[in-house]
Design a protein around this motif. Structure first.
Motif, PDB file in Angstrom:
ATOM      1  N   TYR A 273     -86.096  13.889  83.477  1.00 40.62           N
ATOM      2  CA  TYR A 273     -87.350  14.656  83.338  1.00 40.62           C
ATOM      3  C   TYR A 273     -87.155  16.281  83.713  1.00 40.62           C
ATOM      4  O   TYR A 273     -86.794  16.991  84.155  1.00 40.62           O
ATOM      5  CB  TYR A 273     -88.512  14.442  84.168  1.00 40.62           C
ATOM      6  N   PRO A 275     -89.613  19.302  85.043  1.00 42.27           N
ATOM      7  CA  PRO A 275     -90.622  19.902  85.938  1.00 42.27           C
ATOM      8  C   PRO A 275     -92.504  21.037  84.604  1.00 42.27           C
ATOM      9  O   PRO A 275     -93.351  20.168  85.305  1.00 42.27           O
ATOM     10  CB  PRO A 275     -89.844  21.036  86.962  1.00 42.27           C
ATOM     11  N   GLU A 276     -91.778  21.503  84.232  1.00 45.00           N
ATOM     12  CA  GLU A 276     -92.820  21.959  83.225  1.00 45.00           C
ATOM     13  C   GLU A 276     -93.069  21.611  82.042  1.00 45.00           C
ATOM     14  O   GLU A 276     -93.506  22.108  81.083  1.00 45.00           O
ATOM     15  CB  GLU A 276     -92.298  23.421  83.447  1.00 45.00           C
ATOM     16  N   ASP A 281     -94.548  16.202  82.784  1.00 49.33           N
ATOM     17  CA  ASP A 281     -93.802  16.952  84.053  1.00 49.33           C
ATOM     18  C   ASP A 281     -93.306  16.316  85.161  1.00 49.33           C
ATOM     19  O   ASP A 281     -92.940  15.052  85.115  1.00 49.33           O
ATOM     20  CB  ASP A 281     -94.525  17.964  83.886  1.00 49.33           C
ATOM     21  N   GLU A 282     -92.904  17.466  86.041  1.00 53.42           N
ATOM     22  CA  GLU A 282     -93.567  16.215  87.585  1.00 53.42           C
ATOM     23  C   GLU A 282     -93.873  15.123  87.748  1.00 53.42           C
ATOM     24  O   GLU A 282     -93.636  14.393  88.585  1.00 53.42           O
ATOM     25  CB  GLU A 282     -93.016  17.620  88.409  1.00 53.42           C
ATOM     26  N   SER A 283     -95.448  14.996  87.707  1.00 53.99           N
ATOM     27  CA  SER A 283     -96.104  14.321  88.330  1.00 53.99           C
ATOM     28  C   SER A 283     -95.894  13.018  87.231  1.00 53.99           C
ATOM     29  O   SER A 283     -96.271  11.778  87.793  1.00 53.99           O
ATOM     30  CB  SER A 283     -97.287  14.256  87.698  1.00 53.99           C
ATOM     31  N   TYR A 285     -92.149  11.977  87.066  1.00 50.88           N
ATOM     32  CA  TYR A 285     -91.234  11.785  87.623  1.00 50.88           C
ATOM     33  C   TYR A 285     -91.603  11.178  89.000  1.00 50.88           C
ATOM     34  O   TYR A 285     -90.947  10.124  89.396  1.00 50.88           O
ATOM     35  CB  TYR A 285     -90.903  13.360  88.171  1.00 50.88           C
ATOM     36  N   LYS A 286     -92.320  12.197  89.161  1.00 43.74           N
ATOM     37  CA  LYS A 286     -93.040  11.364  91.286  1.00 43.74           C
ATOM     38  C   LYS A 286     -93.759   9.914  90.657  1.00 43.74           C
ATOM     39  O   LYS A 286     -93.663   9.276  91.796  1.00 43.74           O
ATOM     40  CB  LYS A 286     -93.866  12.242  91.273  1.00 43.74           C
ATOM     41  N   LEU A 299     -84.452  15.568  88.652  1.00 47.01           N
ATOM     42  CA  LEU A 299     -86.026  16.254  87.779  1.00 47.01           C
ATOM     43  C   LEU A 299     -84.917  17.988  87.429  1.00 47.01           C
ATOM     44  O   LEU A 299     -83.747  18.367  88.647  1.00 47.01           O
ATOM     45  CB  LEU A 299     -87.057  16.898  89.178  1.00 47.01           C
ATOM     46  N   GLU A 301     -83.104  20.781  87.418  1.00 47.81           N
ATOM     47  CA  GLU A 301     -83.370  22.330  88.137  1.00 47.81           C
ATOM     48  C   GLU A 301     -83.250  23.938  87.398  1.00 47.81           C
ATOM     49  O   GLU A 301     -82.643  24.513  88.124  1.00 47.81           O
ATOM     50  CB  GLU A 301     -83.317  22.682  89.229  1.00 47.81           C
TER      51      GLU A 301
END
Length: 326
Positions: A273, A275-276, A281-283, A285-286, A299, A301
């Protein structure tokens, strides 16, 4: 020493039903029985599904694997979405053959999401038929291609050893930042208006290719091969309409996670995933980490963007190669 610059080429696979599909293939040179069993890495594209967008990535994955293991008996096959390239229309039998296969009319009818997924299952079966029984098959899906890859996995899990989902749009994508915009662009009246504008402008701009290329480069930031593919393959009224029509189906049908397929294949999955990422986005992934604690979800990096095939193919290929060689 294995060359780091091996490149594949475009072929047309014809299935037993007489349907044709453009694919990009990178093959290991040796097919000797003395080498290790073959591994075939099959890439399912995002939307638009123009196979040439994935050529650099496919070449880079192949070369990254061969640099790490020169003895690897490894092929990479990138698929396409029928109708998304200008070359699929006109005298080509690509689109008409699949509409005939699905029993849909007219012959240039845009394939919906279900049909595109069934196309991938059919094509996967054809690819399997080309290789010995001991061949190892790995799937990769990018964006909506991840959703399709899960569908292939569900149908053919016994033939698939690993699935890599890159920037996966596999749940509630209409609610994402980009999805909220695309939901409007892909409405019937809007997408047909966009197609009509392309139809009207294309003949004029064809006489001024510098202007056409310049405008696309200005608005997209594309250069090189990606710019050429966009102008020559995608930006036509028919191929553009097909990509937008698939997008409309995505907005309506990509809703709940396929929890059963994911939970049944946790040991085969790698998800990556951004993050942006405006699509997942990261949500997202979470969410999947919370729902499936043991899942191998990562995620980014390194600032790789959703459209990684435009500018980040080498970086993404090195990551994928590491996952494949574990």
């Amino acid at each position: 020493m294995i060359s780091a610059r091996t490149k594949g080429h475009i072929e047309h696979f014809s299935t037993s039903g007489g349907c044709s599909t453009a694919v990009h293939v990178v093959r290991s040179e040796s097919d000797s029985s003395s080498v290790a069993p073959k591994t075939v890495f099959v890439i399912i594209p995002g939307n638009p599904g123009v196979v040439e967008y994935y050529s650099d990535f496919a070449n880079a994955v192949f070369n990254a694997v061969k640099r790490s293991d020169s003895a690897a008996n490894f092929d990479v096959i990138s698929l396409s979405h029928p109708g998304h390239s200008f070359l699929d229309h006109g005298d080509s039998e690509v689109l008409s053959s699949w509409n005939k296969y699905f029993g849909t009319f007219p012959a240039d009818n845009p394939l919906n999401l279900r049909q595109q997924m069934d196309h991938k299952i059919c094509l996967f079966d054809h690819i399997v038929s080309l290789y010995p029984a001991e061949t190892r098959f790995i799937l990769a899906g990018h964006s909506i291609g991840s959703y399709m890859a899960l569908e292939v996995l569900k149908a053919r899990s016994d033939r698939i050893s690993q699935v890599v989902l890159l920037f996966p749009t596999i749940t509630e994508i209409a609610a994402s930042k980009k999805g909220q915009i695309v939901s409007k662009i892909t409405l019937p009246g809007v997408r047909h208006t966009v197609s009509a504008i392309l139809f009207a402008l294309r003949p004029f701009l064809a006489f001024f290719p510098v202007v056409l290329y310049g405008l696309v480069a200005l608005f997209t930031g594309m250069t090189g091969d990606s710019l050429t593919v966009t102008v020559e393959r995608l930006l036509h009224h028919n191929s553009g309409l097909h990509a937008l029509t698939l997008g409309a189906w995505e907005m309506k049908q990509v809703l709940d996670l396929d929890a059963e397929t994911i939970s049944s294949n946790l040991d085969k999955l790698v998800l990556y995933y951004g993050p942006e990422d405006g699509w997942a986005d990261e949500s997202y992934y979470k969410q999947i980490k919370e729902r499936f604690p043991g899942i191998n979800a990562l995620l980014c990096e390194d600032g790789v963007t959703h459209d990684f095939v435009i500018g980040y193919s080498e970086i993404m290929a090195r990551k994928v190669a590491q996952w494949l060689l574990r």
